[in-house]
Design an enzyme around this catalytic site. Structure first.
Site, PDB file in Angstrom:
ATOM      1  N   GLU A  70       0.837  -1.207   0.000  1.00 15.23           N
ATOM      2  CA  GLU A  70       0.000   0.000   0.000  1.00 15.23           C
ATOM      3  C   GLU A  70       0.873   1.259   0.000  1.00 15.23           C
ATOM      4  O   GLU A  70       0.631   2.215  -0.736  1.00 15.23           O
ATOM      5  CB  GLU A  70      -0.920  -0.016   1.226  1.00 15.23           C
ATOM      6  CG  GLU A  70      -1.693   1.270   1.460  1.00 15.23           C
ATOM      7  CD  GLU A  70      -1.528   1.806   2.875  1.00 15.23           C
ATOM      8  OE1 GLU A  70      -1.063   2.946   3.012  1.00 15.23           O
ATOM      9  OE2 GLU A  70      -1.876   1.083   3.834  1.00 15.23           O
ATOM     10  N   GLU A 145      10.191   1.555   2.301  1.00 15.02           N
ATOM     11  CA  GLU A 145       8.852   1.516   2.883  1.00 15.02           C
ATOM     12  C   GLU A 145       8.620   0.304   3.777  1.00 15.02           C
ATOM     13  O   GLU A 145       7.842   0.376   4.725  1.00 15.02           O
ATOM     14  CB  GLU A 145       7.796   1.559   1.780  1.00 15.02           C
ATOM     15  CG  GLU A 145       7.825   2.817   0.945  1.00 15.02           C
ATOM     16  CD  GLU A 145       7.590   4.075   1.768  1.00 15.02           C
ATOM     17  OE1 GLU A 145       6.725   4.049   2.667  1.00 15.02           O
ATOM     18  OE2 GLU A 145       8.277   5.077   1.516  1.00 15.02           O
TER      19      GLU A 145
END
Length: 975
Positions: A70, A145
């Site tokens: 995401e 991330e």
């Protein structure tokens, strides 16, 4: 235009069209014929348009793959190859919502905007991000991330770094988060729900690049997508964009993402997990006990809504019988319920906080004895009426604050659509609600309790208990694991890690190619309204009380706020103002028991709550206006009843109910503990501001660590302090609730104002007309620069000061600087390269300024970033396009759409703070005219503020103690 079922529109075949009267909308369900993408279009006259694309993403482990993906798909794509288009959009679009969200079984990418051109631009960037992300070409994205090994030289220890890794370390630092994350594991051992889609920090480093790419390849296909459009946009243009630019490139395939049902348990199960408390913290009364029941399927609309109401009825109100029984048994210090209907098999949980493990049998017994008594004797019909009415009021009001209501409807549609049922199933709720209303004359809820709770074997008892030093223990385990790993590596392998670390940093620090930035669409300044919005405000007087009337359409609802000046309260009693706000409405009055009062409030109003707050004079934090605010809403026809209930709470509350007071103080302490761990960035920034600012210090006493310490002492010494507590609550209430202290804010249509006016005198009968001396507060500012110690695995790092005190003045350019610093400098230095989940800045008209970080693995490094911010600002440069982007992003926040309730609040706040329309317009003009040299000129302001060295860090005790020279004081937050 007129749509025909069965016809194809820009590649989308219309399957169904249905009126949704509850939302004053038309719902249309489409399928993209070539790619298999599903689409729901909710057409209405709302100009705050919403787009979302959702994928069914059931995890197969707890590496956090859905969550990391995401984050990652928004880090550059085919058409928009800049490293972080998401941030570029946040800087330079008129979005009213921009985010992405990972749920247990789905990943959602929603945006919203009121500007048609901007909305189309946002859609384009998000669609390209999900279908064509740069993750295949740039392994650095997963490293940044998700997680990576960090090693800068051969002598150093290897460390894990990564944004999601640190985010989840922070999440697992909260016992409530541990509890909620382990509930599903205790109930669904054979399905996807046993895994944590967000990621368990102990498992995240198991994720490989191959798994990461494979997950995207498999699940991010249109055939596994659920597209949602809402509002008054140009549907044909939206369908064209999706079809021609994206979906037409894909063929329909079969995607294996089905979510299987957990077989019901033949007998209940129990499990125990631990959470960490700090070394100096007691383990007594720190356990959580939770009974969790699987309740049918999310695709049963009646059960879905009924259990929402039943959870509220049993556990959420002051009259809630199950909550009351557990509190009266003195099992724990707080009780709350949760009903998770965002998964295929919804779960109702009954939680007791601040108890001990040995109470587990008594906990279960009291729960089931109480439920059986309710079935046998029947539930009070007034309680049922109250629970149904407040739910109906909220459903019809559709006020979700700063969340667009179109987004909330999207989430609601996914609770059926994801599980192969109509997305309209839960949106057409009126008929379902009518069935549930039969509970007013039948044993409807009693049957539900018997079937789905008492006789339900598919349940679990989850025990979440404290363990001293567990966080340190886990850290040592990770260190040892990494040390062992390092030992096994050859010199060449280690050199490779060092090179990878350097390469990642170079990637992170390298500026975007200007040509890549130009590809991200941008509206022009001409698309922005030059005039500041005017919120109607008419000054009136009723019964010699000043009234601020905000005439606007409210759909027959009245929003009435009573604001009482609290400077009549002496300084030593300030914390009691806040305690009073938590007490009113939860104790009995002369006319009503507290249970009856709760029922009356829910039957006749949309809610009444109290809070202690303060408004600063627009340009001076030393001149401020403390208030006790009673916020309320009701249908216009119920205003007389609303005033009666408000009057009872304000003028007739009883402060002599010993057991009830004890319950309230315990609950306040419990909720403050949750807030400290969940919103540590705000807590730290507020605490730092209290070191120098009069209004900051006042708010800290009412809502911050100081208030928590006050409540903790009252709870610990309750019996000895009982008379003092009762006396002070009565004293403070009698001082505050006087006609001479009152200002009223009313948001209601002009045609309905007379109803308010005619009823107002009935409220005045409850309010005294006396004069009390007003006080000037003189606070002690000697305590500053604290390290606030908890067992958290991360930090919240704040620095603050008031720039007015240093000779600087407020200007609208500061709001543009906030956008630049927050989404450029702090984002890159604290989040991207530092690995924190977030960092932000705040600039107030009164001169108060703060920088703060969220779930931050660092401490000294972050403080250094703050201190060096002025250098970045000093050297700031931006071309016209880049500057336009920052201005648009700033205006986007200033123009966030407000509900009628919020408009009334904002107009009232400006009135009290003496902020005129001219001030708002001047600020807007300054924002729109901001040039790079205006930003550069603010470098001295930032340098001067940071040089004052007022700081507060909340977080890991080990990290703070190892940096103790930074602080003047170290404080254990919890005892």
């Amino acid at each position: 235009m007129i749509f025909q079922v069965g016809e194809n529109y820009n590649g989308f075949k219309l399957l169904e069209e249905k009126e949704i009267k509850e939302m004053n909308s038309i719902g249309r369900i489409f399928e993209h014929e070539k790619s298999g993408a599903g689409l729901l279009y909710i057409q209405n006259d709302d100009d705050n348009k919403v787009f979302s694309i959702t994928f069914r993403t059931p995890p197969t482990d707890s590496t956090g793959l859905p969550h990391i993906l995401e984050h990652s798909v928004l880090c550059g794509s085919r058409k928009f190859p800049a490293k972080d288009p998401f941030v570029e959009l946040a800087k330079g679009s008129l979005n009213t919502f921009l985010n992405a969200m990972t749920f247990s079984d789905k990943t959602m990418y929603p945006i919203a905007s009121r500007n048609d051109k901007d909305f189309l631009n946002l859609m384009d960037v998000y669609l390209d991000a999900v279908f064509y992300p740069n993750i295949y070409e740039k392994p650095q994205i997963l490293a940044q991330e998700g997680w990576h090994y960090e090693l800068e030289n051969l002598e150093e220890e290897i460390a894990y770094k990564g944004v999601v890794y640190n985010e989840m370390k922070g999440a697992f630092s909260s016992p409530e988060q541990v509890l909620f994350r382990k509930m599903q594991d205790s109930l669904f051992p054979d399905t996807t729900y046993k895994y944590d889609s967000g990621g368990d920090p102990e498992v995240i480093p198991d994720l490989t690049q191959e798994q990461f790419l494979s997950f995207h390849k498999k699940l991010y296909h249109p055939s596994n997508s659920y597209i949602y459009l809402y509002g008054n946009g140009d549907i044909m243009e939206h369908l064209r964009l999706m079809n021609e630019e994206y979906l037409d490139n894909f063929g329909k395939i079969q995607v294996d993402s089905e979510i299987s049902l957990q077989e019901p348990y033949k007998e209940p199960k129990a499990s125990t997990v631990e959470y960490s408390v700090s070394a100096d913290e007691s383990e007594d009364n720190k356990t959580f006990l939770s009974l969790n029941f699987v309740v049918g399927k999310a695709t049963n609309p009646e059960l879905h809504l009924a259990f929402d109401i039943l959870t509220y009825l049993l556990l959420d109100t002051s009259a809630a019988p199950l909550k009351k029984a557990l509190l009266e048994a003195d099992l724990g210090k707080d009780v709350f319920g949760a009903y998770d209907h965002s998964i295929l098999q919804p779960v109702l949980s009954v939680v007791v906080k601040n108890t001990n493990e040995e109470e587990k049998e008594r906990f279960e017994r009291i729960v089931f004895d109480t439920l059986q008594q309710l079935v046998k004797k029947g539930i009070d019909k007034k309680l049922i009426e109250a629970a149904i009415n407040i739910h109906e009021f909220k459903l019809r009001e559709a006020d979700y604050g700063r969340y667009p209501k179109g987004l909330m409807y999207c989430m609601k549609s996914m609770e059926s659509w994801l599980y192969n049922e109509s997305p309209l199933l839960h949106l057409n709720y009126a008929a379902t609600l009518e069935k549930i209303k039969t509970a007013l004359t039948t044993n409807y809820f009693e049957k539900l309790i018997e079937k789905h709770l008492i006789k339900n074997q598919h349940r679990s008892l989850l025990i979440v208990k404290p363990k001293k030093g567990l966080a340190q223990e886990k850290e040592e385990e990770v260190k040892q694991k990494l040390s062992d790993y390092k030992e096994k590596l050859s010199k060449e392998d280690l050199q490779k890690l060092i090179e990878n670390t350097e390469a990642l940093k170079k990637y992170q620090e390298a500026p975007n190619d200007p040509e890549d930035l130009i590809k991200i669409p941008l509206i022009s300044l001409e698309d922005i309204e030059a005039k500041a919005e005017t919120i109607p405000l008419v000054e009136k007087t009723e019964e010699n009380v000043p009234v601020l009337h905000h005439p606007m359409f409210t759909n027959e609802i009245a929003y009435i706020n009573l604001l009482f000046d609290t400077t009549v309260v002496p300084q030593n009693l300030i914390p009691y103002i806040s305690l009073l706000s938590f007490t009113l409405g939860k104790v009995s009055t002369e006319k009503y028991s507290y249970e009856d009062l709760s029922n009356e409030m829910n039957i006749y109003t949309g809610g009444i709550d109290f809070r202690a707050d303060a408004y600063s004079l627009k340009d001076d934090d030393g001149t401020y206006f403390p208030k006790m605010i009673a916020r309320s809403s009701a249908l216009v026809k119920q205003i007389p009843k609303l005033f009666e209930l408000l009057g009872e709470m304000i003028g007739k509350s009883k402060y002599d109910e010993v057991k009830r007071l004890k319950e309230i103080i315990r609950e306040v302490k419990s909720r403050l503990e949750m807030n400290i761990l969940q919103d540590g960035h705000i807590v730290a920034a507020r605490r730092a501001t209290s070191y120098f600012s009069p209004i900051g210090h006042y708010k800290e006493i009412c809502t911050g660590i100081e208030f928590y310490q006050f409540i903790e002492e009252l709870e610990r010494n309750f019996d000895n302090k009982l008379q003092e507590i009762q006396s002070n609550l009565q004293k403070v209430a009698s001082m505050i609730f006087n006609k001479n202290n009152l200002l009223v804010s009313v948001t209601i249509e002009e045609k309905d104002y007379e109803v308010y006016k005619q009823s107002f005198n009935s409220l005045m009968e409850y309010i005294k007309d006396e004069t009390f001396e007003k006080h000037q507060y003189l606070f002690d500012y000697s305590i500053k620069n604290e390290g606030l110690l908890t067992s958290s695995k991360v930090q919240y790092v704040a620095k603050a000061y008031n720039f007015n005190k240093l000779g600087h003045n407020y200007t609208g350019h500061l709001q543009v600087l906030k956008t630049i610093v927050g989404l450029n400098y702090l984002w890159n230095k604290v989040r991207v390269t530092g690995g924190a989940y977030g960092a932000m800045a705040g600039f107030s008209r009164n001169g108060n300024l703060y920088f703060t970080s969220y779930r931050d693995p660092n401490l000294e490094r972050t403080l250094k970033v703050y201190d060096e911010a002025y250098q970045y600002i000093q050297q700031f440069s931006a071309d016209e396009r880049e500057m336009t982007k920052y201005i648009i992003g700033t205006i986007s926040k200033m123009d966030a759409p407000l509900t009628p309730f919020m408009k009334g609040q904002e107009a009232t706040a400006n009135y009290i703070s003496k902020i005129e329309y001219e001030d708002l317009q001047n600020e807007r003009d300054e924002v729109l005219k901001t040039k790079p040299e205006d930003i550069k000129s603010l470098s001295s302001l930032i340098k001067d503020v940071m040089n004052q060295n007022y700081l507060c860090v909340l977080g890991n005790e080990g990290k703070i103690k190892s940096n103790k020279e930074v602080f003047e004081h170290l404080v254990n937050v919890f005892k």
